[in-house]
Design an enzyme around this catalytic site. Sequence first.
Site, PDB file in Angstrom:
ATOM      1  N   HIS A  10     -38.987  28.771  -6.386  1.00  0.00           N
ATOM      2  CA  HIS A  10     -39.840  28.151  -5.011  1.00  0.00           C
ATOM      3  C   HIS A  10     -40.508  26.579  -4.671  1.00  0.00           C
ATOM      4  O   HIS A  10     -40.406  25.982  -5.579  1.00  0.00           O
ATOM      5  CB  HIS A  10     -41.365  28.818  -5.236  1.00  0.00           C
ATOM      6  CG  HIS A  10     -42.813  28.446  -4.362  1.00  0.00           C
ATOM      7  ND1 HIS A  10     -43.142  27.605  -4.548  1.00  0.00           N
ATOM      8  CD2 HIS A  10     -42.704  29.166  -2.902  1.00  0.00           C
ATOM      9  CE1 HIS A  10     -44.101  28.094  -3.563  1.00  0.00           C
ATOM     10  NE2 HIS A  10     -43.718  28.269  -3.057  1.00  0.00           N
ATOM     11  N   ARG A  11     -39.544  26.671  -3.536  1.00  0.00           N
ATOM     12  CA  ARG A  11     -38.913  24.679  -3.582  1.00  0.00           C
ATOM     13  C   ARG A  11     -38.795  23.943  -4.366  1.00  0.00           C
ATOM     14  O   ARG A  11     -38.040  23.249  -4.423  1.00  0.00           O
ATOM     15  CB  ARG A  11     -40.663  24.538  -3.778  1.00  0.00           C
ATOM     16  CG  ARG A  11     -41.749  24.828  -2.594  1.00  0.00           C
ATOM     17  CD  ARG A  11     -42.957  23.970  -2.719  1.00  0.00           C
ATOM     18  NE  ARG A  11     -44.615  24.739  -1.922  1.00  0.00           N
ATOM     19  CZ  ARG A  11     -45.312  24.163  -1.791  1.00  0.00           C
ATOM     20  NH1 ARG A  11     -45.720  23.766  -2.491  1.00  0.00           N
ATOM     21  NH2 ARG A  11     -46.534  24.968  -1.651  1.00  0.00           N
ATOM     22  N   GLU A  37     -36.394  28.912  -2.460  1.00  0.00           N
ATOM     23  CA  GLU A  37     -37.143  28.888  -1.040  1.00  0.00           C
ATOM     24  C   GLU A  37     -37.187  27.457  -1.001  1.00  0.00           C
ATOM     25  O   GLU A  37     -37.689  27.012  -2.054  1.00  0.00           O
ATOM     26  CB  GLU A  37     -38.450  30.019  -1.259  1.00  0.00           C
ATOM     27  CG  GLU A  37     -39.620  30.340  -0.952  1.00  0.00           C
ATOM     28  CD  GLU A  37     -40.027  28.625  -0.282  1.00  0.00           C
ATOM     29  OE1 GLU A  37     -40.980  29.073   1.282  1.00  0.00           O
ATOM     30  OE2 GLU A  37     -40.331  28.336  -1.019  1.00  0.00           O
ATOM     31  N   ASP A  39     -38.749  25.027   2.085  1.00  0.00           N
ATOM     32  CA  ASP A  39     -39.613  24.709   3.385  1.00  0.00           C
ATOM     33  C   ASP A  39     -39.158  23.900   4.871  1.00  0.00           C
ATOM     34  O   ASP A  39     -38.171  22.913   4.371  1.00  0.00           O
ATOM     35  CB  ASP A  39     -41.096  23.652   3.489  1.00  0.00           C
ATOM     36  CG  ASP A  39     -41.461  25.146   1.935  1.00  0.00           C
ATOM     37  OD1 ASP A  39     -42.014  26.165   2.341  1.00  0.00           O
ATOM     38  OD2 ASP A  39     -42.065  24.292   0.860  1.00  0.00           O
ATOM     39  N   HIS A  52     -42.492  20.392   2.615  1.00  0.00           N
ATOM     40  CA  HIS A  52     -43.044  21.555   2.709  1.00  0.00           C
ATOM     41  C   HIS A  52     -44.683  20.780   3.707  1.00  0.00           C
ATOM     42  O   HIS A  52     -44.535  21.411   4.378  1.00  0.00           O
ATOM     43  CB  HIS A  52     -43.728  21.881   1.809  1.00  0.00           C
ATOM     44  CG  HIS A  52     -45.002  22.813   1.482  1.00  0.00           C
ATOM     45  ND1 HIS A  52     -46.388  22.526   1.765  1.00  0.00           N
ATOM     46  CD2 HIS A  52     -45.076  24.201   1.379  1.00  0.00           C
ATOM     47  CE1 HIS A  52     -47.256  23.429   1.509  1.00  0.00           C
ATOM     48  NE2 HIS A  52     -46.819  24.679   1.838  1.00  0.00           N
ATOM     49  N   GLU A 114     -38.165  28.840   4.626  1.00  0.00           N
ATOM     50  CA  GLU A 114     -39.568  28.855   5.498  1.00  0.00           C
ATOM     51  C   GLU A 114     -39.640  28.281   6.489  1.00  0.00           C
ATOM     52  O   GLU A 114     -40.079  27.287   6.581  1.00  0.00           O
ATOM     53  CB  GLU A 114     -40.400  29.111   4.299  1.00  0.00           C
ATOM     54  CG  GLU A 114     -41.309  29.379   4.642  1.00  0.00           C
ATOM     55  CD  GLU A 114     -42.706  29.353   4.481  1.00  0.00           C
ATOM     56  OE1 GLU A 114     -42.862  28.882   3.088  1.00  0.00           O
ATOM     57  OE2 GLU A 114     -43.838  29.374   4.639  1.00  0.00           O
ATOM     58  N   LYS A 116     -41.278  26.007   9.003  1.00  0.00           N
ATOM     59  CA  LYS A 116     -43.120  25.245   8.698  1.00  0.00           C
ATOM     60  C   LYS A 116     -43.947  25.757  10.184  1.00  0.00           C
ATOM     61  O   LYS A 116     -43.215  23.935  10.409  1.00  0.00           O
ATOM     62  CB  LYS A 116     -42.978  24.207   7.388  1.00  0.00           C
ATOM     63  CG  LYS A 116     -43.175  24.940   6.436  1.00  0.00           C
ATOM     64  CD  LYS A 116     -44.521  25.749   5.962  1.00  0.00           C
ATOM     65  CE  LYS A 116     -44.662  25.808   4.026  1.00  0.00           C
ATOM     66  NZ  LYS A 116     -45.571  26.891   4.426  1.00  0.00           N
ATOM     67  N   ASP A 234     -42.572  28.947  -9.208  1.00  0.00           N
ATOM     68  CA  ASP A 234     -42.422  27.282  -9.653  1.00  0.00           C
ATOM     69  C   ASP A 234     -41.612  27.353 -11.201  1.00  0.00           C
ATOM     70  O   ASP A 234     -40.840  26.443 -11.490  1.00  0.00           O
ATOM     71  CB  ASP A 234     -43.672  26.468  -9.980  1.00  0.00           C
ATOM     72  CG  ASP A 234     -44.305  26.689  -8.799  1.00  0.00           C
ATOM     73  OD1 ASP A 234     -43.450  26.543  -7.402  1.00  0.00           O
ATOM     74  OD2 ASP A 234     -45.700  26.198  -8.471  1.00  0.00           O
TER      75      ASP A 234
HETATM   76  O1  G3P Z   1     -42.663  31.511   1.053  1.00  0.00           O
HETATM   77  C1  G3P Z   1     -43.217  31.467   0.830  1.00  0.00           C
HETATM   78  C2  G3P Z   1     -44.957  30.190   0.148  1.00  0.00           C
HETATM   79  O2  G3P Z   1     -44.021  29.195   0.353  1.00  0.00           O
HETATM   80  C3  G3P Z   1     -45.590  30.037   1.876  1.00  0.00           C
HETATM   81  O3  G3P Z   1     -46.499  29.185   1.291  1.00  0.00           O
HETATM   82  O4  G3P Z   1     -47.156  27.403   1.242  1.00  0.00           O
HETATM   83  O5  G3P Z   1     -46.104  27.491  -0.628  1.00  0.00           O
HETATM   84  O6  G3P Z   1     -44.531  27.114   1.919  1.00  0.00           O
HETATM   85  P1  G3P Z   1     -46.019  27.518   0.869  1.00  0.00           P
HETATM   86 MG    MG Z   2     -43.423  27.597   1.609  1.00  0.00          MG
END
Ligand code: G3P
Ligand code: MG
Length: 241
Positions: A10-11, A37, A39, A52, A114, A116, A234
């Site tokens: 994640h990120r 993943e 953003d 993000h 993703e 944004k 993460d």
């Molecule tokens: O894409 C899943 C998750 O990342 C969505 O929330 O705020 O972490 O981008 P956020």
């Molecule tokens: Mg995200």
Amino acid sequence: MNKRAKVFAHRGVSGHFPENTMAAFQAALEAGADGIELDVQMAKDGTLVIIHDEKVDRTTGGTGYIKDMTLEEILQLDAGSWFAEVNAGETIPDLEKFLKWAAMEGNELLINIELKNDLIVYPGMEKKVIDLILKYGLEQRVIISSFNAESLRRVRDYHSTIQTGYLIEGIPENTLDMAKKIGADSIHCEERFALSELGRRAMEAGFPLRVYTVNDETRSESLTNAGVEVIMTDFPERFLK
Ligand code: G3P
Ligand code: MG
């Protein structure tokens, strides 16, 4: 027995590296994650960049909105020092740089981009993202997600098969209807949705669930048993053991 859920960083590996930087993405590749993943926001000059927040304040030494800065200005920012001194000099990657890296031999990571665009309208963002994905021949490895349903419908209008993930928070009643209406292929949700009756119905209706953001590896078994396809975390190493 259900197959182990895939693990998406994640990120990037944002538990150990500054989020959404090439260092965090490289670490995901080295950790053996199944995917990443990230953003995406859009700069003043139309360049897609990986960050993000709408503003650079939290994750760089600078201040202001991405939409008001050119790529040249964005590249001046240090996106690593806020996390740890040793990461000083990391920059905000532009999406093209990332996709070029992802297209390199030996890199087979799945990529969840993703958009944004739930707080700021970025005209033309969907087409720009898809054109870049096609330029690097990554359409089989990418999932485009967003909290903005209208944007995902535009993705589907522009490209009939690229995978889309409808992002939700909580357990909205209209999730299934909306996902069908916009032609989404999957639902990106929190654990509470995945383990709910609605989550079960969504899977039954053919929507894979990808769950964000789970850092407690003891949750892995119940999520796998529930049949989720992907766990976003993460700390991918905790789930890859
Ligand atoms: O894409 C899943 C998750 O990342 C969505 O929330 O705020 O972490 O981008 P956020
Ligand atoms: Mg995200």
